[in-house]
Design a protein around this motif. Sequence first.
Motif, PDB file in Angstrom:
ATOM      1  N   THR A   3      92.602  30.830  35.780  1.00 37.98           N
ATOM      2  CA  THR A   3      91.397  30.442  36.509  1.00 37.98           C
ATOM      3  C   THR A   3      90.153  31.035  35.853  1.00 37.98           C
ATOM      4  N   LYS A   5      87.163  32.689  36.452  1.00 42.52           N
ATOM      5  CA  LYS A   5      86.743  33.429  37.649  1.00 42.52           C
ATOM      6  C   LYS A   5      85.305  33.127  38.047  1.00 42.52           C
ATOM      7  N   ASN A   6      84.429  33.040  37.066  1.00 39.15           N
ATOM      8  CA  ASN A   6      83.015  32.830  37.382  1.00 39.15           C
ATOM      9  C   ASN A   6      82.753  31.427  37.932  1.00 39.15           C
ATOM     10  N   TYR A   8      84.953  29.583  39.399  1.00 40.81           N
ATOM     11  CA  TYR A   8      85.607  29.515  40.707  1.00 40.81           C
ATOM     12  C   TYR A   8      84.720  30.143  41.788  1.00 40.81           C
ATOM     13  N   TRP A 245      81.945  37.245  38.780  1.00 39.98           N
ATOM     14  CA  TRP A 245      83.040  38.180  38.992  1.00 39.98           C
ATOM     15  C   TRP A 245      82.669  39.581  38.525  1.00 39.98           C
ATOM     16  N   VAL A 297      93.219  40.815  40.438  1.00 39.25           N
ATOM     17  CA  VAL A 297      92.441  39.756  39.781  1.00 39.25           C
ATOM     18  C   VAL A 297      92.356  39.999  38.280  1.00 39.25           C
ATOM     19  N   GLU A 298      92.251  41.275  37.871  1.00 39.80           N
ATOM     20  CA  GLU A 298      92.207  41.578  36.439  1.00 39.80           C
ATOM     21  C   GLU A 298      93.558  41.294  35.782  1.00 39.80           C
ATOM     22  N   SER A 301      94.210  36.162  36.855  1.00 39.27           N
ATOM     23  CA  SER A 301      92.954  35.551  37.307  1.00 39.27           C
ATOM     24  C   SER A 301      93.165  34.594  38.477  1.00 39.27           C
ATOM     25  N   ASP A 302      94.382  34.020  38.603  1.00 40.03           N
ATOM     26  CA  ASP A 302      94.639  33.103  39.717  1.00 40.03           C
ATOM     27  C   ASP A 302      94.596  33.818  41.074  1.00 40.03           C
ATOM     28  N   ILE A 304      92.371  35.545  42.240  1.00 43.67           N
ATOM     29  CA  ILE A 304      91.034  35.506  42.821  1.00 43.67           C
ATOM     30  C   ILE A 304      90.964  34.510  43.977  1.00 43.67           C
ATOM     31  N   LYS A 305      91.821  33.490  43.921  1.00 46.56           N
ATOM     32  CA  LYS A 305      91.838  32.471  44.974  1.00 46.56           C
ATOM     33  C   LYS A 305      92.366  33.029  46.293  1.00 46.56           C
TER      34      LYS A 305
END
Length: 337
Positions: A3, A5-6, A8, A245, A297-298, A301-302, A304-305
């Motif tokens: 993903t 992140k930004n 999203y 992010w 998240v680090e 990245s998915d 983050i959802k």
Amino acid sequence: MSTNKNEYLKKVLDTHDINKVEDLSKFIEKKNKVKDALNKKFSDQKASNSIDSGSYAKNTAINTKFDIDCCIPFKKKTPGNNDEKGFESLSEMFDEVYKYLKNEYTKEDGDISKDNVRKQKVSIGLKFDIDGEEFDMDVVPGRERPNNNDYNDSNTDLSLYINPSNRSKKEEDEGKTRIKTNIKTHIGLLNGADRTHERKVTKLLKVWKTERKKKNGGKLIKSFMMELYTKEAFDNTDEIPNGLWEKTRLVMIHIIDNIETSNLVDPANSSNIVSDSMSETAKTQTKRDMKNTIKDVEDDSDKIKEYFPINEEFDNEDDSNSNSSSKASVLSTSKFG
């Protein structure tokens, strides 16, 4: 595929935009009706007309939980001076506003009953039913300080009454019944074009908090504290990172580093330690949850959802019409505390 992140988080902000709420204009109209009624009822006692307050006034509201509130500043009546208008006692001021809203205003407004007017810590809470949609509003009575006729363009300090039944343990132990504040100072903290990124991060943190509480329950950081920490983090860093992010991560790390060890001071009242309003348990849980969020998240990245969900009510990615405001909203205006 991982993903972005930004990109999203931009979508998260878009789907939580308060202006997508279909009935927003009705809620604003109701808020203005309450303000007008207060101005008329207390025309002799008020120091100024009612002013907007809360997250809507600060432009940090999200559409799953937000405030459309008001504060009415009153004159301070000097004891023994019958020529002056206003209130000698903060408790009298608080009770008079409560009694008016409960016993008189509800007779004029068919969208609220007496049972839905309640005393809160420093405000009177109103719960409306507007065409089947619930709308919560707080009315905060404040009194000018330090003296009669001192409320003006250059001095907007107010004293608020602390309802004894809603005091914190520390306030109760100290016998505290009032607090100094400045609504206009609070509104101005993240105001202006140069604070756009701070407002975006604050909104994202509110999305995060709402989701954490929904999944785990418990008590987490208060919204006002998130605003103050966001401002601190941006003001204290040598270089603002690029991307939503990284900016959000910057603030979360600042909160992690400070929430358990440093006093967070109210910019409108240096004697008010805002962080004292949170229990040690709430501070620890907030710190732990933020550390887990950053790590997850680090690492992936998915994730983050999971921590920053989009508001599916206003996700029109697959909607050819893509007119989000045409949809009925799932709305709660319950307060963040």
